[in-house]
Design an enzyme around this catalytic site. Structure first.
Site, PDB file in Angstrom:
ATOM      1  N   GLY A 177       0.811  -1.204   0.000  1.00  0.00           N
ATOM      2  CA  GLY A 177       0.000   0.000   0.000  1.00  0.00           C
ATOM      3  C   GLY A 177       0.850   1.262   0.000  1.00  0.00           C
ATOM      4  N   ASP A 178       1.928   1.269   0.781  1.00  0.00           N
ATOM      5  CA  ASP A 178       2.814   2.428   0.816  1.00  0.00           C
ATOM      6  C   ASP A 178       3.508   2.636  -0.524  1.00  0.00           C
ATOM      7  OD1 ASP A 178       2.564   3.473   3.466  1.00  0.00           O
ATOM      8  OD2 ASP A 178       3.637   1.724   4.207  1.00  0.00           O
ATOM      9  N   THR A 179       4.038   1.560  -1.080  1.00  0.00           N
ATOM     10  CA  THR A 179       4.794   1.688  -2.323  1.00  0.00           C
ATOM     11  C   THR A 179       3.895   2.091  -3.481  1.00  0.00           C
ATOM     12  OG1 THR A 179       6.286  -0.035  -1.506  1.00  0.00           O
ATOM     13  CG2 THR A 179       6.422   0.524  -3.836  1.00  0.00           C
ATOM     14  N   ALA A 182       3.197   5.733  -3.136  1.00  0.00           N
ATOM     15  CA  ALA A 182       4.367   6.526  -3.517  1.00  0.00           C
ATOM     16  C   ALA A 182       4.490   6.644  -5.029  1.00  0.00           C
ATOM     17  CB  ALA A 182       5.626   5.905  -2.930  1.00  0.00           C
TER      18      ALA A 182
END
Length: 401
Positions: A177-179, A182
């Protein structure tokens, strides 16, 4: 307190000349900053005094610093400022006045509380592009809830599909989810830069900036393919299917005598070659299996036939046999397999650097690959407050401590 001096980044890369201020911590915001830095942007990372970004101490730590830090913060400068003080915020505003892009992944409303919302910053720097990454976005009923990648993957629909039918969902061993957020953020920044270039005028010599609002759950949801239209059109609620790809056949993981392989035999001509290779021309020539719809209806039978063939053979033989007839196949890599794979090295996807303490470290290379203006690892990840980190060295270049 004096505004810290940041040396100009050496020219190179398609984003050379772009100045980025990174206020985020941990993964999503800093990954966006890393990606911009890999392609030549000057990225100034603002860290809190004392410990700095918590990622400095996450997972495997050597010589007092996480090896992950060497990747996530390469091509960046570090400035220590306390955003909770008036003096620290004043210094950050001065840095932002000269910036093209500001990256932040605080809880929505935090910067506004500090008098650093977009309207206030853009009044001083009208060309500023502000990338805001949060769990749920800058508005909507959930905006004030804390949001981590684990929750975003669940809300975005991904976690429900991961795992075996009838069992609790599993997660990938990385923060997808973070990547994903980003990368969507980087896309948004590049789009906003293009729009800014088109808005240059005597009143706005740099053009007009804007806010790029990225929510973690939306970045995940954007990658969910046909999930929503299938529900809208036919009431289909897609369910977990283990290693298979529902409705597309054959595409699965298959047991071998000494491990597993993944096979993608779902193209019509590929399917025929696959069936011929495993000695099942009866299935390859069946008229109702000539196209995907028919194969999806008989996927269990097809998967059983493939497994009956693979389970009697070692992985190496299965891969070699199917590669010979141009059927997509591969063994399931561990990081050891990655590190030893000649294709990874031929493509420059494994780089060797020497850290500031003299350790030789292998790190991921640059993605994507541009033919005329490629990215590069120009400087090492900075120490806390290190505004001029050393140039990245390769082991073959030698190293002087």
């Amino acid at each position: 307190m004096r505004t810290p001096h940041i040396p100009q980044t050496q020219d190179g890369g398609p984003l050379s000349g772009l100045k980025v201020i990174e206020l985020g911590q941990l993964i999503a915001g800093p990954f966006a900053g890393k990606t911009l830095g890999d392609f030549g942007a000057q990225v100034i990372k603002v860290e809190p005094p004392g410990t700095g970004d918590p990622l400095r101490q996450w997972r495997v730590v050597q010589d007092g610093t996480s090896v992950w830090w060497q990747v996530q913060s390469r091509n960046k400068h570090s400035v220590v400022l306390d955003l909770r003080t008036d003096e620290g915020r004043a210094e950050v505003r001065r840095l932002i006045d000269e910036a093209d892009v500001l990256i932040e992944n605080f809880k929505p409303g935090t910067l506004e509380k500090w008098g650093m919302g977009y309207e206030a910053l853009a009044a001083r720097n009208p060309g500023l592009i502000m990338l805001r990454i949060s769990g749920y976005g800058q508005d909507g009923p959930y905006r004030d809830l804390p949001g981590f990648a684990v929750v975003a993957e669940a809300m975005g629909g991904l976690r429900h599909l991961m795992g075996e039918p009838g069992r609790p969902p599993v997660r990938a061993g990385v923060s997808l989810g973070d990547t994903l957020a980003a990368l969507h953020g980087v896309i948004g920044v590049l789009l906003a830069l293009q729009a800014r270039a088109k808005s240059v005028s005597p009143e706005a010599p740099k053009g007009r900036g804007q806010v790029v609002d990225v929510a973690l759950y939306e970045a995940v949801f954007n990658c969910m393919e046909s999930l929503l239209p299938e529900y809208s059109a036919a009431g289909v609620v897609r369910q977990p299917a283990g290693s298979a790809l529902p409705g597309i056949a054959p595409s699965n993981a298959y047991r071998c005598a000494d491990g597993q392989v993944v096979i993608g035999g779902n193209g019509d001509s590929i399917y025929k070659r696959l069936m011929a290779a495993i000695g099942r021309d009866d299935l390859g020539d069946a008229p109702d299996l000539a196209h995907n719809a028919g194969r999806a209806a008989r996927v269990d039978e097809i998967d059983a036939a493939i497994t009956a063939w693979t389970v009697q053979r070692p992985v190496a033989e299965v891969v070699a046999t199917l590669q010979t007839v141009s059927v997509p196949v591969g063994r399931i890599y561990t990081v050891q397999d990655i590190a030893e794979d000649p294709h990874y090295r031929a493509r420059g996807m494994i780089e060797r650097i020497v850290t500031a303490t003299g350790q030789v470290l292998e790190v991921p290379g640059i993605v994507p690959k541009l033919s005329a203006t490629p990215g590069a690892i120009r400087t090492l990840a900075p120490g806390l407050g290190e505004t001029d980190p050393p140039a990245a060295r390769r082991p073959e270049q030698g190293y002087s401590a």
